[in-house]
Design an enzyme around this catalytic site. Sequence first.
Site, PDB file in Angstrom:
ATOM      1  N   CYS A 112      15.453  18.476 -20.356  1.00 60.55           N
ATOM      2  CA  CYS A 112      15.408  19.071 -19.071  1.00 60.55           C
ATOM      3  C   CYS A 112      14.201  20.327 -19.960  1.00 60.55           C
ATOM      4  O   CYS A 112      14.596  20.937 -20.526  1.00 60.55           O
ATOM      5  CB  CYS A 112      16.187  19.784 -18.085  1.00 60.55           C
ATOM      6  N   CYS A 143     -17.368  -1.929 -24.825  1.00 57.95           N
ATOM      7  CA  CYS A 143     -17.768  -2.839 -23.514  1.00 57.95           C
ATOM      8  C   CYS A 143     -17.019  -3.614 -22.815  1.00 57.95           C
ATOM      9  O   CYS A 143     -16.747  -3.657 -21.386  1.00 57.95           O
ATOM     10  CB  CYS A 143     -19.113  -3.595 -24.519  1.00 57.95           C
ATOM     11  N   ASN A 145      12.725  11.404 -21.697  1.00 58.21           N
ATOM     12  CA  ASN A 145      12.342  12.569 -20.444  1.00 58.21           C
ATOM     13  C   ASN A 145      10.846  12.915 -20.186  1.00 58.21           C
ATOM     14  O   ASN A 145      10.218  12.429 -20.454  1.00 58.21           O
ATOM     15  CB  ASN A 145      13.428  14.339 -20.820  1.00 58.21           C
ATOM     16  N   ASN A 188       7.228  17.450 -12.012  1.00 54.88           N
ATOM     17  CA  ASN A 188       8.194  18.480 -10.858  1.00 54.88           C
ATOM     18  C   ASN A 188       8.787  19.261 -11.995  1.00 54.88           C
ATOM     19  O   ASN A 188       8.597  19.796 -12.850  1.00 54.88           O
ATOM     20  CB  ASN A 188       9.665  16.733 -11.342  1.00 54.88           C
ATOM     21  N   CYS A 233     -22.908  -4.769 -33.988  1.00 52.63           N
ATOM     22  CA  CYS A 233     -21.656  -4.408 -33.417  1.00 52.63           C
ATOM     23  C   CYS A 233     -21.090  -4.364 -34.348  1.00 52.63           C
ATOM     24  O   CYS A 233     -20.538  -5.038 -35.176  1.00 52.63           O
ATOM     25  CB  CYS A 233     -21.407  -5.756 -32.242  1.00 52.63           C
ATOM     26  N   CYS A 285     -21.288  -2.117 -19.663  1.00 53.02           N
ATOM     27  CA  CYS A 285     -21.577  -2.182 -20.874  1.00 53.02           C
ATOM     28  C   CYS A 285     -22.724  -1.969 -21.706  1.00 53.02           C
ATOM     29  O   CYS A 285     -22.692  -0.794 -22.932  1.00 53.02           O
ATOM     30  CB  CYS A 285     -21.184  -3.549 -21.013  1.00 53.02           C
TER      31      CYS A 285
HETATM   32  C1  LIG Z   1      12.075  15.032  -9.794  1.00 51.98           C
HETATM   33  C2  LIG Z   1      12.520  14.600 -11.013  1.00 51.98           C
HETATM   34  C3  LIG Z   1      13.718  15.026 -11.767  1.00 51.98           C
HETATM   35  C4  LIG Z   1      14.472  14.593 -12.062  1.00 51.98           C
HETATM   36  N1  LIG Z   1      15.883  14.507 -13.147  1.00 51.98           N
HETATM   37  C5  LIG Z   1      16.363  14.823 -13.941  1.00 51.98           C
HETATM   38  C6  LIG Z   1      17.706  15.041 -14.471  1.00 51.98           C
HETATM   39  O1  LIG Z   1      18.490  16.024 -13.920  1.00 51.98           O
HETATM   40  N2  LIG Z   1      18.449  14.466 -15.663  1.00 51.98           N
HETATM   41  C7  LIG Z   1      17.507  13.771 -16.328  1.00 51.98           C
HETATM   42  O2  LIG Z   1      18.208  13.965 -17.621  1.00 51.98           O
HETATM   43  N3  LIG Z   1      16.676  13.742 -16.664  1.00 51.98           N
HETATM   44  C8  LIG Z   1      15.439  13.529 -15.207  1.00 51.98           C
HETATM   45  N4  LIG Z   1      14.669  13.340 -14.492  1.00 51.98           N
HETATM   46  C9  LIG Z   1      13.743  12.558 -15.670  1.00 51.98           C
HETATM   47  C10 LIG Z   1      13.768  11.062 -15.538  1.00 51.98           C
HETATM   48  O3  LIG Z   1      15.220  10.782 -15.836  1.00 51.98           O
HETATM   49  C11 LIG Z   1      13.019  10.569 -16.398  1.00 51.98           C
HETATM   50  O4  LIG Z   1      13.160  11.052 -17.570  1.00 51.98           O
HETATM   51  C12 LIG Z   1      12.018  10.173 -16.270  1.00 51.98           C
HETATM   52  O5  LIG Z   1      10.965  10.999 -14.492  1.00 51.98           O
HETATM   53  C13 LIG Z   1      10.784   9.148 -16.519  1.00 51.98           C
HETATM   54  O6  LIG Z   1      11.329   8.332 -15.980  1.00 51.98           O
HETATM   55  P1  LIG Z   1       9.532   8.331 -15.129  1.00 51.98           P
HETATM   56  O7  LIG Z   1       8.255   7.728 -15.809  1.00 51.98           O
HETATM   57  O8  LIG Z   1       9.876   6.295 -14.611  1.00 51.98           O
HETATM   58  O9  LIG Z   1      10.036   9.235 -14.188  1.00 51.98           O
HETATM   59  C14 LIG Z   1      14.045  13.814 -13.712  1.00 51.98           C
HETATM   60  C15 LIG Z   1      12.861  13.565 -12.923  1.00 51.98           C
HETATM   61  C16 LIG Z   1      11.804  13.456 -12.052  1.00 51.98           C
HETATM   62  C17 LIG Z   1      10.553  12.950 -11.730  1.00 51.98           C
HETATM   63  S1  SF4 Z   2     -20.932  -7.886 -19.573  1.00 55.15           S
HETATM   64 FE1  SF4 Z   2     -19.810  -7.440 -17.865  1.00 55.15          FE
HETATM   65  S2  SF4 Z   2     -20.473  -4.784 -18.078  1.00 55.15           S
HETATM   66 FE2  SF4 Z   2     -21.992  -5.954 -18.827  1.00 55.15          FE
HETATM   67  S3  SF4 Z   2     -23.366  -5.928 -17.349  1.00 55.15           S
HETATM   68 FE3  SF4 Z   2     -22.283  -7.439 -17.041  1.00 55.15          FE
HETATM   69  S4  SF4 Z   2     -19.744  -7.446 -15.576  1.00 55.15           S
HETATM   70 FE4  SF4 Z   2     -21.387  -5.186 -16.088  1.00 55.15          FE
HETATM   71  S1  SF4 Z   3     -19.630  -1.670 -27.354  1.00 50.62           S
HETATM   72 FE1  SF4 Z   3     -18.750  -3.669 -27.794  1.00 50.62          FE
HETATM   73  S2  SF4 Z   3     -21.618  -3.816 -28.700  1.00 50.62           S
HETATM   74 FE2  SF4 Z   3     -20.897  -1.435 -28.271  1.00 50.62          FE
HETATM   75  S3  SF4 Z   3     -20.167  -1.558 -30.863  1.00 50.62           S
HETATM   76 FE3  SF4 Z   3     -18.369  -2.046 -29.221  1.00 50.62          FE
HETATM   77  S4  SF4 Z   3     -17.880  -3.734 -29.497  1.00 50.62           S
HETATM   78 FE4  SF4 Z   3     -20.234  -4.426 -29.945  1.00 50.62          FE
END
Ligand SMILES: Cc1cc2nc3c(=O)[nH]c(=O)nc-3n(C[C@H](O)[C@H](O)[C@H](O)COP(=O)(O)O)c2cc1C
Ligand code: SF4
Ligand code: SF4
Lengths: 466, 436
Positions: A135, A429, A200, A73, A423, A348
């Site tokens: 902000c 995997c 934030n 935003n 491994c 895998c």
């Molecule tokens: C549209 C929007 C407006 C925001 N306005 C403010 C604000 O005015 N003051 C503030 O401290 N944080 C503001 N934030 C940040 C949010 O409070 C929050 O810290 C941030 O979105 C992370 O939390 P979330 O992942 O749950 O969204 C805003 C966020 C969004 C998306």
């Molecule tokens: S072990 Fe999991 S990732 Fe590997 S072939 Fe089977 S289903 Fe696919």
């Molecule tokens: S991908 Fe899976 S099989 Fe290959 S090294 Fe990593 S843990 Fe071992």
Amino acid sequence: MASLKTTFAGIECINPFWLASAPPTNCGEQVMRAFDAGWGGAVWKTIGEPITNVSSRYSSVDWAGQRMMGLNNIELISDRPIEINLAEIAEVKRRYPKHVVIASLMVESRRDVWHEMVKRAEDAGSDGLELNFGCPHGMSERGMGSAVGQVPEYAQMITEWVKEVARTPVLVKLTPNITDIRVVARAAKQGGADALSAINTINSITGIDLDTFTPRPNVDGKSSHGGYCGPAVKPIALNMVQSVMADPASVLPMSAIGGIGTWRDAAEFLLVGAGTVQVCTAVMHYGYRIVEDMIDGLSQWMDEKGFASLDDFRGLSLPRVTEWKHLNLNYKIVAQIDESLCIGCDLCHIACWDGAHQCIHTDRVTGPVDGHVEVHRKPMEAVHATMSSIAVTRIPKMDPPAVSHGHYKAPLARIPRVDETECVGCNLCSLVCPVEDCITMKEVPGGLAPETWEERTAKLGIVEQC
Amino acid sequence: MGTAFTPHAGITARFPELKPALTPQAAMVEANRCLNCFDAPCTAACPTHIDVPRFIKKIATGNIAGSARSILEANVLAGSCARVCPVEVLCEGSCVMHHRAEKPIMIGRLQRYAMDNFYGRGLQIPVRERPELPLRVACIGGGPASLACAAELRQAGVQVTVFDKRDLAGGLNTYGVAEYKQRVSESLREVEAIQSMGVEILQREIGLEDFEALEQEFDAIFLGVGLGEMHRLRIPGGEAGVMDALDLIAGYKTGEILSIGRTVAVIGCGNTAIDAAVASKRLGADEVHIVYRRGPEEMSAFGFEYEHALQEGVKFLWWRQPIALEAGTLLCAATAINEAGELVVGEMRTELAAEVVVPAIGQSPLAEWLSSVKGIQFAKGRVVVDRATGATSHAKYFAGGDCVNGGREVVDAVADGKRAARGITAALGVMEVAHG
Ligand SMILES: Cc1cc2nc3c(=O)[nH]c(=O)nc-3n(C[C@H](O)[C@H](O)[C@H](O)COP(=O)(O)O)c2cc1C
Ligand code: SF4
Ligand code: SF4
Ligand SMILES: Cc1cc2nc3c(=O)[nH]c(=O)nc-3n(C[C@H](O)[C@H](O)[C@H](O)COP(=O)(O)OP(=O)(O)OC[C@H]3O[C@@H](n4cnc5c(N)ncnc54)[C@H](O)[C@@H]3O)c2cc1C
Ligand code: SF4
């Protein structure tokens, strides 16, 4: 049922679920509806000199058909007059005395202006103050928001000004747009803050329109960097909250924010020491109603684990995060495929070949299952074999029925095997396998006593390089 | 050779698409469901080995044109195949989603989505960079096998002429496939796309007397003539009221047959019988019966085709064999399997109202025609070839499609044509151009 009641920096809370300062807390009518839905508190949309917003102002990152994995935003603080916001706070507190209302504030960086604003907010009846030093857009150009939050000295100074007059707890909301979040957390603590909130939003450009070349969101052909939040930022927030809570010079009651949308996210933040959690994006996506499961799910989980209150598990994961040099170098795991669950996607196989250590094979030719495979076909040889094979449409009468796979779901030829001697136990995997519990990591006893890097280098007399 | 054709509005209305196009949103969601398997079983199951996860991921990223090009690299008739392939027993039948109790990815419909978008935007089949070669190949027959062979030869720089005896090119893709799967115009759109690669298509029947001249004129000859006439119903009662399934289907598809009698009996229980029975229903028949001399477990129709016929209201009469036809009534005898395992006709007789009787008891091979090509081995009604190259026992002749496999599906004909083209270029000493 377990109790979700808690006390945060001296503020009584009926539950730890607060709305973050953002559009869901724009006005009194909204906050009251949120409280009716079950939210325990709300941090009011930041109050300050009313500003004008642009349109559009949000954009998002969608992933694999899912909407809004990350939200961005370029909105500013409240665009409504201070008096109206404060009058509504008073009204909400009058009607909902048991619910928490925190006034989020951001004003010009002058002592008298802050003093005045703090008094007015507290007179309106708010239970605490949150200083918005985060902000990242718009306000910072005017010496506010992250312009303060990124300079420890300013953050400390303004916190001190606020504490000179504040009667209620003061929370400092930290910006993640800084190299080490603990630096500003320490400054806030030095300045006398009662609590912290983090994070934030994170500076971001979500994407660019490939037809118009304008980044999103588009404001009349131009855009600006905006704040990123939502599910995508949770790992970053979790790390930042953990690092502050593990730092004795920063630690204060923490209201955790960032990508929280379910009780599981909340529990994780509580496990790294958070006192309350705040939610924004998830509510913008689905509405206030999500709190019902957050409350229900958390108390259900607490009952199952035998936790009677939030304090019983708060911070339990903190001691388990450590520096790399303290990890046991002699712990060894290897991948194991459950052949009865495997669906034969061979993801895998290719992941291990191209992205790990070339030890998952689709040709089951030599050696015991847990032994070294000497002969194996490289991935592209498998593909070429397919491309040059002759396939025909199966016609019921003419072609024999598909061979049964026995007790396997997939044809044996498609079920890969792990060469356990090769491994390295990286997990890759098991991360790509689309079937739950199909690839598990099994501990292989190496017979060696646990030893960390620190211990090993000390023993060998090596001086640490980094 | 004609691709000029005007669809009949009445037919179009009576045969709406069974599997309509996916909307962009739906395609996106479906494409994202694909796991992107490595050495994917769906790709292995496709006779032309279309790289399924590759084209599906391109839809997921919004690269629809790239998706279509990836498909075309493997299968030049991908638009038809997306519509007419029995995906239930091919790619979708082998999708790993079955193993986790989920619906297989809708590969056919995603393929159609990509191809519709491609042709809808007026894009052209990409032609590989290569020199034009002084080599000429004739493809006899203008069905899927020849068209695929011709397109692949053009990709190598070879000059190709396709001969077909019918008014419209495309073979059974144009005249045989049920209209609710693929419209005539959609088949012709693909024929045009192949023509625009530089393939010459001539409307000419090749007779026994033409072989010598062709052998002189062309460096190699591909036989993609398909199968011949439908087997006749040899029962007393004559020919009145009898219409073979292929004539019925070709007739309604081209708008020449717009209605059929009230009661219809279709004889046989293969996919063609199902198509004829369903078409009869849609052309207005009240009662349509499929008469089959064995039981359901022995029918050669695919399970999903059978289910479809039931939904359309077609009735099945098992263990019955028609023995005579008179004035709108088909006389059937009960059949059974005796101790020796042979099919025998019993005593019981049933009468079935049938204003029209439609035999759908298989096509006969073009035996006389094919066996007159000297030096070609011919066995059990099929041209004998080397499966990997389409080479016959005559160095100049290659073959593929129904005339080789005895009648399978469009995609098998395409795969045969493609392999034969590679066999031909190898035999003519053309350097292999890198391709997918
Ligand atoms: C549209 C929007 C407006 C925001 N306005 C403010 C604000 O005015 N003051 C503030 O401290 N944080 C503001 N934030 C940040 C949010 O409070 C929050 O810290 C941030 O979105 C992370 O939390 P979330 O992942 O749950 O969204 C805003 C966020 C969004 C998306
Ligand atoms: S072990 Fe999991 S990732 Fe590997 S072939 Fe089977 S289903 Fe696919
Ligand atoms: S991908 Fe899976 S099989 Fe290959 S090294 Fe990593 S843990 Fe071992
Ligand atoms: C009723 C019916 C429905 C079908 N439905 C489906 C379906 O839904 N899905 C599917 O995948 N498959 C279906 N098939 C099968 C599919 O149509 C065939 O497998 C496929 O068309 C075979 O291609 P081909 O090129 O070998 O032969 P054809 O398509 O038969 O083409 C042969 C061409 O050769 C021409 N020809 C023959 N002799 C000469 C000559 N002497 N000179 C010049 N030209 C000549 C013919 O006019 C014809 O155009 C169906 C078949 C039938 C009969
Ligand atoms: S088998 Fe299914 S999931 Fe795997 S690549 Fe093919 S369509 Fe996708």
